[in-house]
Design an enzyme around this catalytic site. Structure first.
Site: not given
Lengths: 334, 81
Positions: B10, B13
């Site tokens: 995502c 991250c």
């Protein structure tokens, strides 16, 4: 009560904004509210500004509250309860634990590794996208408090019953084996200060607005189109109260769609203004928010098809039942 | 030193990964860096909110997008141990 009514009208329903946009459309643009362009322009500007203001304030307040309930804490609380009370608590905690679809898998693994029954985890997973504090306030703003509270109650009931059905079906063997037996990290993170929480809350506002603004614009755009451009006869022919299949159609359209509840609300608003049953509009909203293709694909990584299919069917059937129930008793809420 | 960023991919991250690389460069560290995206691997570390940061096999942060400065601080703390 008078004070509450005034606060409700000005802060929640934002009548001042309604009137300001009315003045803008009529006096500045010189358009009539009865005309298509004027009416839909008003719907669009008023709803977009209202949703963004409410959303920013709400996300800030809610993120602040949520910073007290990280998933690790939720897991500890849930571990102390059994049976249906665990499902109820799971559904309730789902409304306040910070959660985005991208963390649903680590969460599922973390809960299951800690020995929580999968039914409880599913209660949590159903209620989490469906019912949150922001959606309650927005529902109260767009519709009214009775509808908002009714939505929350049926959403929680769906989460509790759905989780309980999954518990009873003994589905543990349909969870991928790697989910079990992982270590639990109760890693020491520093206790948050008030300043930390404010920073987190502010960060959440930016992050969530960034993630949902396009959905909101599209949702309000569709709402404005329904409100002024699509003939009422056309909508009632498909989704009208007289059609026994209207709830089914709304659910079938809603389920594969993926959008935030904030983008879906203006569509539901416009549908109800056009005479669509409250239950039909709620089914559509719940279908969009509770089930979506991306979340199914993600869940597929940790559970086998049989469990995924049960989850999908239970939630879909629940949404359809809620739709028919609300259409039958909707007159109590308007 | 062995540094891992845990995250399925995502946006948060990706940001943490970039900040961690910046921290390693700033310190001029000789570090093995790895981004872990596989859920089964992430699960082994026991975190429930991503992204996570692992230094020498120990989870030092999870659920937070740390700024480069904060990562440098954590790396120094691990080195001191």
């Amino acid at each position: 009560m008078i004070v509450f009514g005034w606060l409700n009208d000005q802060l929640l329903k934002m009548e001042w904004l309604y009137n300001a946009v009315l003045w803008l459309v009529e006096s500045v643009f010189g358009l009539s509210m009865d005309g298509r362009v004027g009416g839909s322009l008003h719907f669009f500007i008023y709803d977009v500004i209202k949703i963004f203001i409410l959303l920013s304030v709400l996300i800030f307040v809610i993120s602040y509250i949520q910073s007290f309930f990280p998933p690790e804490r939720t897991r500890r609380i849930l571990g102390r309860y059994n049976g249906v009370s665990a499902n109820i608590l799971g559904a309730l905690l789902g409304t306040i634990t910070p959660f985005c679809s991208c963390s649903s898998i680590p969460l599922f693994i973390g809960f299951t590794s800690a020995g929580l029954p999968i039914g409880v985890t599913f209660s949590f997973l159903i209620s989490s996208p469906l019912v949150d504090l922001a959606s309650i306030i927005l529902l109260a703003s767009i519709f009214n408090w009775k509808i908002a509270i009714a939505y929350v109650v049926v959403g929680l009931v769906l989460a509790v019953l759905g989780g309980t059905v999954i518990s009873k079906a003994n589905m543990e063997k349909y969870v991928e084996p790697f989910v079990y037996g992982n270590v639990l990290t109760e890693a020491e993170q520093d206790e948050l200060t008030v300043k930390d929480r404010i920073v987190i809350a502010r960060g959440q506002v930016g992050e969530i607005i960034h993630r949902v603004w396009l959905y909101i614009l599209i949702g309000v755009g569709i709402g404005a189109a329904i409100h002024n451009w699509i003939p009422e006869e056309f909508i009632s022919a498909i989704l009208g109260q007289d059609n026994w299949y209207s709830v089914l159609v709304a659910t079938i359209i809603g389920v594969p769609m993926y959008a935030d509840i904030f983008g879906t609300l203006p569509i539901a608003e416009a549908l109800v203004l056009k005479g669509v049953g409250l239950g039909t509009a709620l089914s559509f909203m719940m279908g969009v928010t509770a089930l979506s293709l991306p979340s199914m694909i993600m869940l597929k990584k940790v559970v086998k098809t049989k469990l995924l299919a049960l989850f999908f069917s239970v939630v879909t059937i629940g949404i359809i039942i809620i739709g028919y129930t609300f259409n039958a008793i909707g007159y109590l809420f308007v | 030193m062995d540094i891992k960023v845990l995250g399925p991919g995502c946006k948060n991250c990706v940001t943490l990964e970039a900040n961690t690389k910046a921290a390693i460069d700033t310190l001029g560290l000789e570090a093995d860096f790895e981004k872990v995206t596989d859920y089964a691997q992430i699960a082994k570390y026991g975190i429930m909110s991503t992204p996570g940061l692992v230094i020498d096999g120990k989870v030092v942060s999870f659920g937070k997008v740390l700024k480069t400065d904060a990562i440098i601080e954590l790396i120094k703390r691990s080195e001191a141990k």
